[in-house]
Design an enzyme around this catalytic site. Structure first.
Site, PDB file in Angstrom:
ATOM      1  N   GLY A 164      -3.464   5.250   4.643  1.00 26.10           N
ATOM      2  CA  GLY A 164      -3.833   5.227   3.002  1.00 26.10           C
ATOM      3  C   GLY A 164      -2.487   5.313   2.249  1.00 26.10           C
TER       4      GLY A 164
ATOM      5  CD  GLU B  48      -0.216  -1.185  10.912  1.00 27.95           C
ATOM      6  OE1 GLU B  48       0.874  -1.669  10.718  1.00 27.95           O
ATOM      7  OE2 GLU B  48      -0.450  -0.256  10.312  1.00 27.95           O
TER       8      GLU B  48
ATOM      9  CE  LYS C 188      -0.247   5.271  13.443  1.00 28.40           C
ATOM     10  NZ  LYS C 188      -1.315   4.955  12.965  1.00 28.40           N
TER      11      LYS C 188
ATOM     12  CB  THR D  77      -1.005  -0.005   1.070  1.00 30.09           C
ATOM     13  OG1 THR D  77      -1.620  -1.090   1.318  1.00 30.09           O
ATOM     14  CG2 THR D  77      -1.969   1.090   1.179  1.00 30.09           C
TER      15      THR D  77
HETATM   16  P1  NAP Z   1       1.427  -4.010   3.075  1.00 31.49           P
HETATM   17  O1  NAP Z   1       0.559  -3.501   2.057  1.00 31.49           O
HETATM   18  O2  NAP Z   1       1.449  -5.288   3.444  1.00 31.49           O
HETATM   19  O3  NAP Z   1       2.956  -3.834   2.207  1.00 31.49           O
HETATM   20  C1  NAP Z   1       4.054  -4.710   2.742  1.00 31.49           C
HETATM   21  C2  NAP Z   1       5.281  -4.726   1.449  1.00 31.49           C
HETATM   22  O4  NAP Z   1       6.533  -5.280   2.375  1.00 31.49           O
HETATM   23  C3  NAP Z   1       4.750  -5.808   0.422  1.00 31.49           C
HETATM   24  O5  NAP Z   1       5.192  -5.486  -0.965  1.00 31.49           O
HETATM   25  C4  NAP Z   1       5.623  -7.099   0.926  1.00 31.49           C
HETATM   26  O6  NAP Z   1       5.832  -7.811  -0.071  1.00 31.49           O
HETATM   27  C5  NAP Z   1       6.720  -6.431   1.598  1.00 31.49           C
HETATM   28  N1  NAP Z   1       7.455  -7.387   2.493  1.00 31.49           N
HETATM   29  C6  NAP Z   1       6.936  -7.512   3.854  1.00 31.49           C
HETATM   30  N2  NAP Z   1       7.693  -8.375   4.507  1.00 31.49           N
HETATM   31  C7  NAP Z   1       8.590  -8.527   3.596  1.00 31.49           C
HETATM   32  C8  NAP Z   1       9.821  -9.407   3.920  1.00 31.49           C
HETATM   33  N3  NAP Z   1       9.944 -10.166   4.969  1.00 31.49           N
HETATM   34  N4  NAP Z   1      10.753  -9.637   2.886  1.00 31.49           N
HETATM   35  C9  NAP Z   1      10.364  -8.836   1.703  1.00 31.49           C
HETATM   36  N5  NAP Z   1       9.359  -7.977   1.514  1.00 31.49           N
HETATM   37  C10 NAP Z   1       8.538  -7.971   2.395  1.00 31.49           C
HETATM   38  O7  NAP Z   1       1.893  -2.875   4.250  1.00 31.49           O
HETATM   39  P2  NAP Z   1       1.611  -1.230   3.797  1.00 31.49           P
HETATM   40  O8  NAP Z   1       0.239  -1.048   4.307  1.00 31.49           O
HETATM   41  O9  NAP Z   1       2.149  -0.579   2.746  1.00 31.49           O
HETATM   42  O10 NAP Z   1       2.591  -0.878   5.371  1.00 31.49           O
HETATM   43  C11 NAP Z   1       3.912  -0.932   5.323  1.00 31.49           C
HETATM   44  C12 NAP Z   1       4.530  -0.075   6.364  1.00 31.49           C
HETATM   45  O11 NAP Z   1       3.939   1.084   6.511  1.00 31.49           O
HETATM   46  C13 NAP Z   1       4.074  -0.743   7.887  1.00 31.49           C
HETATM   47  O12 NAP Z   1       5.047  -0.558   8.870  1.00 31.49           O
HETATM   48  C14 NAP Z   1       2.924  -0.051   8.128  1.00 31.49           C
HETATM   49  O13 NAP Z   1       2.671   0.075   9.804  1.00 31.49           O
HETATM   50  C15 NAP Z   1       3.451   1.591   7.707  1.00 31.49           C
HETATM   51  N6  NAP Z   1       2.209   2.214   7.473  1.00 31.49           N
HETATM   52  C16 NAP Z   1       1.394   2.016   6.822  1.00 31.49           C
HETATM   53  C17 NAP Z   1       0.149   2.947   6.454  1.00 31.49           C
HETATM   54  C18 NAP Z   1      -1.071   2.417   5.812  1.00 31.49           C
HETATM   55  O14 NAP Z   1      -1.999   3.324   5.352  1.00 31.49           O
HETATM   56  N7  NAP Z   1      -1.033   1.256   4.815  1.00 31.49           N
HETATM   57  C19 NAP Z   1       0.320   4.322   7.104  1.00 31.49           C
HETATM   58  C20 NAP Z   1       1.307   4.629   7.850  1.00 31.49           C
HETATM   59  C21 NAP Z   1       2.278   3.727   7.998  1.00 31.49           C
HETATM   60  P3  NAP Z   1       4.814  -8.564  -1.047  1.00 31.49           P
HETATM   61  O15 NAP Z   1       3.906  -7.420  -1.563  1.00 31.49           O
HETATM   62  O16 NAP Z   1       5.406  -9.318  -2.076  1.00 31.49           O
HETATM   63  O17 NAP Z   1       4.006  -9.341  -0.268  1.00 31.49           O
HETATM   64  N1  HSE Z   2      -3.243   0.978  10.473  1.00 30.52           N
HETATM   65  C1  HSE Z   2      -2.582   2.273  10.735  1.00 30.52           C
HETATM   66  C2  HSE Z   2      -3.989   2.949  10.795  1.00 30.52           C
HETATM   67  C3  HSE Z   2      -1.990   2.969   9.510  1.00 30.52           C
HETATM   68  O1  HSE Z   2      -4.957   2.734  10.568  1.00 30.52           O
HETATM   69  O2  HSE Z   2      -3.639   4.229  11.241  1.00 30.52           O
HETATM   70  C4  HSE Z   2      -1.665   4.153   9.596  1.00 30.52           C
HETATM   71  O3  HSE Z   2      -0.455   4.081  10.630  1.00 30.52           O
END
Ligand code: NAP
Ligand code: HSE
Length: 427
Positions: free
Chosen positions: A302, A190, A205, A13
């Site tokens: 997002g 998450e 946070k 994402t």
């Molecule tokens: P996500 O959609 O699950 O994406 C994770 C990515 O990392 C995927 O591309 C996955 O590969 C790769 N990955 C995970 N574990 C791995 C490993 N062991 N080795 C190699 N590649 C690996 O997660 P996300 O929502 O983008 O979140 C990523 C980070 O940002 C997290 O720390 C989350 O807490 C933080 N965050 C997220 C948001 C949000 O709104 N989503 C907001 C703020 C912060 P594959 O695609 O091949 O599975």
């Molecule tokens: N899972 C987290 C949330 C992503 O919903 O706020 C942003 O940190």
């Protein structure tokens, strides 16, 4: 320096958003910091997976060493999540003199001090704006915007998933599970959504925010937290009748040299602006001794909103590279941490009791409150089935200790069948 090379860990994402923002805002980066960004390599787990953004397949790898140990990569953008494996990769990257931008609050709340010290020692930047409140530039504001002031309170909504769920339950009558599924499909939750709904993500946070805001080393263990998984539609409706909205509230307060940091579902007055923060949006109030009250609002989760925070951090690293001042931005805590005890925290409370509807019930309940020295502001009784009734009440401010004590006494009382629910009234 006319170009910097980055290696990305993750293309989910947030990672897809980062690729889009770098691609679409390249001219702004060149204009603002004087050099372009090249994404050299991206680490993923599944090489075959379809991606949300077009990327040259040849730069995608499943071998972390191709990024961490590549001497031509200047900056690592960590958007893959995880704790232990990720910590090791980032420590190695720092030893290899690579700067780091991360969105990982799990990692920063647990291992922030170690990573920041290693970064400083190696003359590297380590920025993590996206880890708190998604697209809202809150960490930079707390550190730089309040550099001249003394922060005494930070309160707000810092988790997008739970705010989305509570909004859908409250405004559209959707079920908890239906709303959670939507938040997952929209990419807000998450990988393990328990972190969101049990309040752990928000607690991490708040640990980061209070570490920076109060200049004390606040860890996850210092935050008392509770999630929304047991919030019922009934509690939301009772709150509405009383003029309150249910929100998952993070609150960090300092009095003198002592602090209290919590995350819990709480009722806030409908007239307060936090009540109008809907869906995945977040809002954080920061109170400074000199500035007074300030509010920061925006998307808390997002793809693109979070990516803007990541790429802005990247621009910060690039600016420092051009000036040759990397590795000097981390601010280390100034004060020893001192936590308030439960008899030093005063709040109003909402309470719903399931009782036997018989002579003396109300008198027994109110006498328990007076024994504990808690004054009741509002009380009413709502008949349910047969001899069962609910007593709903709102207290004046009481110490948390007295409130915890009265919960025990109510649970032991002959007339109370059970304490249905209890919430802080935060604002
Ligand atoms: P996500 O959609 O699950 O994406 C994770 C990515 O990392 C995927 O591309 C996955 O590969 C790769 N990955 C995970 N574990 C791995 C490993 N062991 N080795 C190699 N590649 C690996 O997660 P996300 O929502 O983008 O979140 C990523 C980070 O940002 C997290 O720390 C989350 O807490 C933080 N965050 C997220 C948001 C949000 O709104 N989503 C907001 C703020 C912060 P594959 O695609 O091949 O599975
Ligand atoms: N899972 C987290 C949330 C992503 O919903 O706020 C942003 O940190």
């Amino acid at each position: 320096l006319d170009k910097i090379s980055i290696g990305m860990l993750g293309l989910g994402t947030v990672g897809s958003g980062v690729v889009k923002v770098i691609r679409d805002h390249q001219d702004k980066l060149v204009h603002g910091v004087g050099c372009a960004v090249q994404i050299k390599r991206i680490l993923v787990q599944d090489l075959e997976k379809e991606r949300d953004v077009e990327v040259d397949r040849s730069i995608i790898t499943a071998i972390s060493a191709e990024i961490i140990d590549d001497p031509t990569i200047d900056v690592i953008v960590e958007v893959m999540g995880g704790i232990e494996e990720t910590r090791k990769l980032l420590l190695r990257a720092l030893e290899n003199k690579k700067h780091i931008v991360t969105a990982n609050k799990d990692l920063m709340a647990l291992h922030g001090p170690e990573l920041l010290e290693t970064a400083s020692k190696n003359g590297c930047d380590l920025f993590y704006e996206a880890s708190v409140a998604g697209g809202i530039p809150i960490l930079r504001s707390v550190v730089d915007g309040f550099a001249s002031d003394r922060i005494h309170k930070i309160i707000g909504i810092v988790n997008g998933t739970t705010n989305y769920i509570l909004t859908k339950m409250s405004d559209e009558g959707k079920s908890y599970l239906e709303a959670l599924k939507e938040a997952q499909d929209l990419g807000y939750a998450e990988a393990d959504p328990e972190a969101d709904v049990e309040g752990i993500d928000a607690a991490r946070k708040m640990a980061i925010l209070s570490t920076l805001g109060f200049s004390m080393n606040v860890g996850l263990g210092d935050v008392r937290f509770k999630g929304i998984s047991r919030v019922s539609q009934e509690d939301i409706e009772y709150g509405k009748q009383l003029g309150y909205t249910m929100k998952l509230i993070g609150a960090a307060e300092r009095e003198g040299d002592r602090i209290d940091v919590t995350v819990q579902p709480a009722l806030i007055s409908d007239s307060h602006p936090l009540a109008a923060v809907k869906n995945e949006n977040n809002a954080v109030y920061v109170y400074g001794d000199a500035v007074g009250e300030t509010m920061f609002y925006g998307p808390g989760a997002g793809s693109l909103p979070t990516a803007t925070a990541v790429v802005s951090d990247l621009a910060g690293v690039m600016r420092n590279m051009r000036l040759g001042v990397n590795g000097h931005s981390a601010v280390f805590p100034q004060f020893p941490k001192k936590l308030k005890t439960t008899d030093e925290v005063f709040k109003k409370y909402f309470l719903r009791l399931v009782v036997e509807d018989e002579v003396g019930t109300l008198a027994e309940v109110t006498s328990l409150f007076s024994q504990e020295g808690i004054s009741v502001e509002k009380i009413w009784q709502n008949p349910k089935r047969g001899s069962i009734s609910e007593i709903v009440l709102v207290t004046h401010k009481a110490s948390q200790k007295n409130f915890e004590d009265i919960l025990v006494k109510l649970n032991d009382s002959r007339v109370v069948k059970r304490v249905g629910s209890s919430y802080r009234i935060e604002i």
